[in-house]
Scaffold this motif. Structure first.
Motif, PDB file in Angstrom:
ATOM      1  N   PHE A   1       0.832  -1.205   0.000  1.00 10.74           N
ATOM      2  CA  PHE A   1       0.000   0.000   0.000  1.00 10.74           C
ATOM      3  C   PHE A   1       0.872   1.263   0.000  1.00 10.74           C
ATOM      4  CE2 PHE A   1      -3.234  -2.913   1.703  1.00 10.74           C
ATOM      5  CZ  PHE A   1      -4.381  -2.451   1.063  1.00 10.74           C
ATOM      6  N   TYR A   2       1.865   1.264   0.862  1.00  7.35           N
ATOM      7  CA  TYR A   2       2.706   2.460   1.011  1.00  7.35           C
ATOM      8  C   TYR A   2       3.532   2.709  -0.247  1.00  7.35           C
ATOM      9  CZ  TYR A   2       1.436   2.274   5.938  1.00  7.35           C
ATOM     10  OH  TYR A   2       0.734   2.267   7.104  1.00  7.35           O
TER      11      TYR A   2
ATOM     12  N   HIS B   1       6.135   4.565   8.112  1.00  9.39           N
ATOM     13  CA  HIS B   1       4.715   4.204   8.123  1.00  9.39           C
ATOM     14  C   HIS B   1       3.902   5.259   8.876  1.00  9.39           C
ATOM     15  CE1 HIS B   1       6.579   0.285   7.347  1.00  9.39           C
ATOM     16  NE2 HIS B   1       5.407  -0.216   7.004  1.00  9.39           N
TER      17      HIS B   1
ATOM     18  N   LYS C   1       3.479   8.609   7.147  1.00 12.12           N
ATOM     19  CA  LYS C   1       2.523   8.557   6.033  1.00 12.12           C
ATOM     20  C   LYS C   1       1.085   8.440   6.540  1.00 12.12           C
ATOM     21  CE  LYS C   1       4.870   9.129   2.487  1.00 12.12           C
ATOM     22  NZ  LYS C   1       4.519   9.985   1.360  1.00 12.12           N
ATOM     23  N   ASP C   2       0.893   7.615   7.571  1.00 14.12           N
ATOM     24  CA  ASP C   2      -0.455   7.409   8.103  1.00 14.12           C
ATOM     25  C   ASP C   2      -1.056   8.720   8.609  1.00 14.12           C
ATOM     26  OD1 ASP C   2      -0.251   4.759   7.505  1.00 14.12           O
ATOM     27  OD2 ASP C   2       0.293   4.115   9.529  1.00 14.12           O
TER      28      ASP C   2
ATOM     29  N   ARG D   1      -2.358  10.873   5.526  1.00 18.07           N
ATOM     30  CA  ARG D   1      -3.276  10.323   4.531  1.00 18.07           C
ATOM     31  C   ARG D   1      -4.737  10.667   4.803  1.00 18.07           C
ATOM     32  NH1 ARG D   1      -2.073   5.308   5.344  1.00 18.07           N
ATOM     33  NH2 ARG D   1      -0.261   5.330   3.999  1.00 18.07           N
TER      34      ARG D   1
ATOM     35  N   ALA E   1      -3.362  -7.357  -0.992  1.00 18.46           N
ATOM     36  CA  ALA E   1      -4.704  -6.797  -1.183  1.00 18.46           C
ATOM     37  C   ALA E   1      -4.915  -6.353  -2.632  1.00 18.46           C
ATOM     38  CB  ALA E   1      -4.913  -5.617  -0.238  1.00 18.46           C
ATOM     39  N   PHE E   2      -3.811  -6.216  -3.375  1.00 19.59           N
ATOM     40  CA  PHE E   2      -3.898  -5.764  -4.767  1.00 19.59           C
ATOM     41  C   PHE E   2      -3.915  -6.977  -5.686  1.00 19.59           C
ATOM     42  CE2 PHE E   2      -2.189  -2.197  -2.498  1.00 19.59           C
ATOM     43  CZ  PHE E   2      -2.658  -1.069  -3.164  1.00 19.59           C
TER      44      PHE E   2
ATOM     45  N   VAL F   1      -6.460   7.437  -6.656  1.00 20.48           N
ATOM     46  CA  VAL F   1      -6.615   6.174  -5.932  1.00 20.48           C
ATOM     47  C   VAL F   1      -6.475   6.505  -4.455  1.00 20.48           C
ATOM     48  CG1 VAL F   1      -5.755   3.822  -5.627  1.00 20.48           C
ATOM     49  CG2 VAL F   1      -5.529   4.938  -7.846  1.00 20.48           C
TER      50      VAL F   1
ATOM     51  N   ILE G   1      -6.155   4.848  -0.613  1.00 18.06           N
ATOM     52  CA  ILE G   1      -5.910   3.586   0.091  1.00 18.06           C
ATOM     53  C   ILE G   1      -6.060   3.782   1.593  1.00 18.06           C
ATOM     54  CG2 ILE G   1      -4.387   2.533  -1.618  1.00 18.06           C
ATOM     55  CD1 ILE G   1      -2.075   3.593   0.286  1.00 18.06           C
ATOM     56  N   GLU G   2      -6.445   2.726   2.247  1.00 14.36           N
ATOM     57  CA  GLU G   2      -6.454   2.715   3.711  1.00 14.36           C
ATOM     58  C   GLU G   2      -5.781   1.412   4.144  1.00 14.36           C
ATOM     59  OE1 GLU G   2     -10.452   3.482   5.161  1.00 14.36           O
ATOM     60  OE2 GLU G   2     -10.675   5.129   3.737  1.00 14.36           O
ATOM     61  N   PRO G   3      -4.460   1.468   4.341  1.00 12.89           N
ATOM     62  CA  PRO G   3      -3.705   0.236   4.607  1.00 12.89           C
ATOM     63  C   PRO G   3      -4.243  -0.549   5.798  1.00 12.89           C
ATOM     64  CG  PRO G   3      -2.213   2.083   4.276  1.00 12.89           C
ATOM     65  CD  PRO G   3      -3.595   2.654   4.300  1.00 12.89           C
TER      66      PRO G   3
ATOM     67  N   ARG H   1      -7.059  -2.353   4.788  1.00 17.08           N
ATOM     68  CA  ARG H   1      -6.746  -3.031   3.529  1.00 17.08           C
ATOM     69  C   ARG H   1      -7.751  -2.642   2.440  1.00 17.08           C
ATOM     70  NH1 ARG H   1      -3.591  -7.557   3.401  1.00 17.08           N
ATOM     71  NH2 ARG H   1      -5.099  -8.834   2.314  1.00 17.08           N
ATOM     72  N   LYS H   2      -8.026  -1.372   2.359  1.00 15.59           N
ATOM     73  CA  LYS H   2      -9.034  -0.882   1.431  1.00 15.59           C
ATOM     74  C   LYS H   2      -8.367  -0.139   0.262  1.00 15.59           C
ATOM     75  CE  LYS H   2     -13.194   0.847   3.028  1.00 15.59           C
ATOM     76  NZ  LYS H   2     -14.016   1.929   3.607  1.00 15.59           N
ATOM     77  N   ILE H   3      -8.849  -0.432  -0.948  1.00 10.75           N
ATOM     78  CA  ILE H   3      -8.369   0.268  -2.146  1.00 10.75           C
ATOM     79  C   ILE H   3      -9.590   0.858  -2.836  1.00 10.75           C
ATOM     80  CG2 ILE H   3      -7.175   0.032  -4.369  1.00 10.75           C
ATOM     81  CD1 ILE H   3      -6.205  -2.773  -3.146  1.00 10.75           C
TER      82      ILE H   3
END
Lengths: 276, 342
Positions: free
Chosen positions: A132-133, B6, B9-10, B13, B63-64, B89, B91-93, B96-98
């Protein structure tokens, strides 16, 4: 656009300048020398090539992975990140994008094999999460143009000896250890590699006139070609004293997180490895 | 593990609901669900495709999916007025959402055809000008994809979007892929492609390689459907009985042969080399009745050049079938009513 480099995301979104790259590098250079910075990068590239060989991946997949890797570190610092997690995820994503999908577990196992468990502490869940990142950091632009095809085509037009073609291929692989793919279009890189290799041909005189004529006919900006050649030469200079043994020391300099306090373990493991 | 990166970035986002207000559910498929939403900033409408979590809570799997990767990569890279535009796009890691944000389209071609066809006892023919403009834009989008070495592989009315201003866009590139120097043969990994009614005869006969001609067959079927306002070859899909064997699509081929006749060696030189060609013997003797079929089902439609173009799209031999580029240059588009881009 996927047929035309000039309209591709690589040209429009991911063509960077030396100034940007140097600016971003400043953070890491507070904690390590420029030489250490590059040696850490070369180590990661070695891991990628090793994985590529053991999994019999096409060179293009590794080239795509390393392009992602350099793109990632054009916006981030090694410090505070996990280069080997980034690298493994780059390879995993590259296999999908280049239409050679592999199971995540196979890629993680190969990375563990290539690195050893001392430095490689990641599992499938870490890579699946980091995907994801990485995708986000790439801004979801994942198509990469490479110089191999142009290289092969130009080399066969030029009819240089087979040994030079092989050499040019190797030099192109090495280019992915540098920032060159982020700075120049792939066909210009191919020409620069030919330029460099043509100087190294054993009986260069025999080919001198033909090559000279060919370069004149190409109608490209020779200053760029010379610039790239110089950067490739710089790479080989930095490469001369590269030694994997020094990598543990450099990795230690990357830590920021307080939760990451296995300082002693790594040193211990390093010492154990030394004994072997 | 060092999670400095991580965490950084979180913190930065934005989630879907930070940027969009979801207004309603549009549809769902095997991939996930599509919602209508508008941007909180500009109020513009969008369709948000949210991917279903691959294998639910299994955090050690990706997840992809390959299909999500293709759709993101291809729609992110291309830029054409007749192909659906990817806005962003999200994403929510942790979840696990795209989510892929696309332009919102008011209608798809299936709805338009429905309003002309099934919804009315005595089908209402579509105006030639509208039909031609839709076809022209479709071909324009497809020619761009093909020029960029991308095959769509799932063209059907439901995947053709009509925007508010009338612009036609090719959508759903979840099955699309590159065909330039593929590392694996194109058949690997995704064995059954293209909704059966629009599936090209070479695929029905077991061809291993997809070509641009597969997309052109589908366009031919869609063109005919615009004219007669019902599907041209409405076969019954043979379901997979066991996982190892791909079933032979006898009924779909029968539907094609009933109208176009059984293909001869003269029409299609390589036909004997196709894996399922042995099955051709069991079909009996159908003649080509295409012209009378079209007259019967669309009595008011009498474009000679249009029929010529249609037959070129439905040529059996994929090597001889017209390409998107050639079709755009066909006399049909040069005579009145001239097609428009909106």
């Amino acid at each position: 656009m996927t047929a035309n480099y000039w309209e591709s995301s690589q040209a429009l979104k991911w063509k960077l300048t030396k100034e940007e790259l140097e600016e971003n590098r400043k953070e890491d250079l507070k904690y390590m020398t420029e030489r250490e910075y590059w040696h850490l990068n070369y180590y990661c590239c070695n891991v990628a090539f090793k994985i590529g060989r053991s999994m019999q991946l096409r060179q293009k997949i590794i080239a795509t992975a390393l392009t992602y890797f350099r793109r990632f570190y054009s916006r981030n610092s090694f410090r505070g990140s996990e280069p080997l997690l980034v690298l493994t995820t780059c390879i995993y994503v590259a296999t999908k994008i280049e239409e050679y999908p592999l199971h995540i577990k196979n890629v993680v196992d190969e990375a563990k094999n290539a690195v050893g468990e001392t430095l490689f502490k990641f599992d499938c869940a870490n890579v699946a999460e980091f995907e994801f990142y990485l995708m986000e950091e790439m801004d979801f632009y994942l198509i990469v143009h490479h110089s191999y095809r142009t290289l092969v085509k130009l080399m066969s037009d030029l009819k240089l000896p087979i040994s030079s073609i092989q050499q040019a291929w190797w030099v192109t692989n090495d280019v992915y250890r540098t920032d060159i793919p982020l700075l120049y279009p792939p066909h210009i890189i191919a020409i620069a590699v030919i330029f460099l290799v043509s100087v190294l041909i054993p009986d260069a005189n025999k080919y001198k006139d033909k090559i000279k004529e060919w370069f004149i006919g190409l109608n490209v900006d020779m200053t760029e070609i010379v610039e790239i050649s110089q950067e490739i030469i710089n790479f080989y200079e930095l490469w001369t004293d590269f030694n994997e043994k020094n990598i543990y020391g450099i990795f230690k300099k990357l830590r920021v997180s307080s939760s990451y306090n296995d300082n002693n373990n790594t040193t211990k493991a390093h010492n154990e490895k030394k004994k072997k | 593990m060092d999670r400095t990166y991580h965490n950084k970035k979180d913190a930065l986002r934005l989630k879907i609901e930070d940027k969009y207000k979801v207004q309603g559910f549009i549809n769902s498929g095997t991939y996930g669900e599509v919602y209508k939403a508008h941007s909180l900033k500009t109020n513009k409408e969008f369709a948000i495709k949210v991917f279903k979590l691959d294998k639910g809570g299994d955090y050690s799997s990706s997840a992809f999916s390959q299909s999500a990767c293709r759709e993101i990569t291809i729609t992110r890279e291309i830029n054409h007025e007749n192909i659906v535009h990817l806005e962003e796009v999200i994403i929510e890691p942790k979840e696990r959402k795209i989510a892929i944000v696309f332009d919102y389209s008011e209608y798809d071609l299936l709805q338009i055809l429905h309003s002309h066809g099934l919804a009315h006892p005595n089908r209402i023919p579509m105006h030639e000008f509208i039909m031609k403009s839709i076809l022209y834009q479709l071909l324009n989008g497809l020619a761009y994809l093909h020029a960029n070495w991308i095959l769509h592989r799932d063209l059907k009315p439901a995947n053709i979007l009509i925007m508010k201003d009338g612009t036609v866009k090719i959508g759903d590139l979840g099955l699309a892929r590159f065909f330039q120097e593929p590392i694996q043969p194109l058949i690997n990994g995704d064995k059954v492609v293209v909704t059966i009614w629009y599936r090209a005869p070479e695929l029905l006969l077991g061809a291993k390689h997809y070509t641009k001609a597969v997309d052109m067959w589908a366009i031919g079927c869609i063109f005919a459907e615009l004219i007669i306002t019902k599907p041209l070859f409405k076969g019954e899909e043979a379901k997979m009985e066991n996982k190892k064997q791909i079933p032979f699509q006898r009924d779909q081929l029968k539907k094609i042969f009933e109208i176009l006749g059984v293909p001869t060696k003269q029409q299609w030189n390589d036909i004997d080399h196709l894996p399922e060609s042995k099955n051709l013997k069991g079909f009996g003797d159908y003649k080509n009745t295409f012209e009378s079929y079209m007259k019967q089902n669309a009595p008011t439609w009498n474009s000679k050049s249009g029929f010529d173009l249609l037959t070129r799209m439905l040529i059996y031999d994929p090597k001889r079938r017209i390409t998107a580029e050639e079709a755009l240059d066909h006399p049909y588009f040069k005579e009145e009513p001239l097609p428009v881009m909106k």
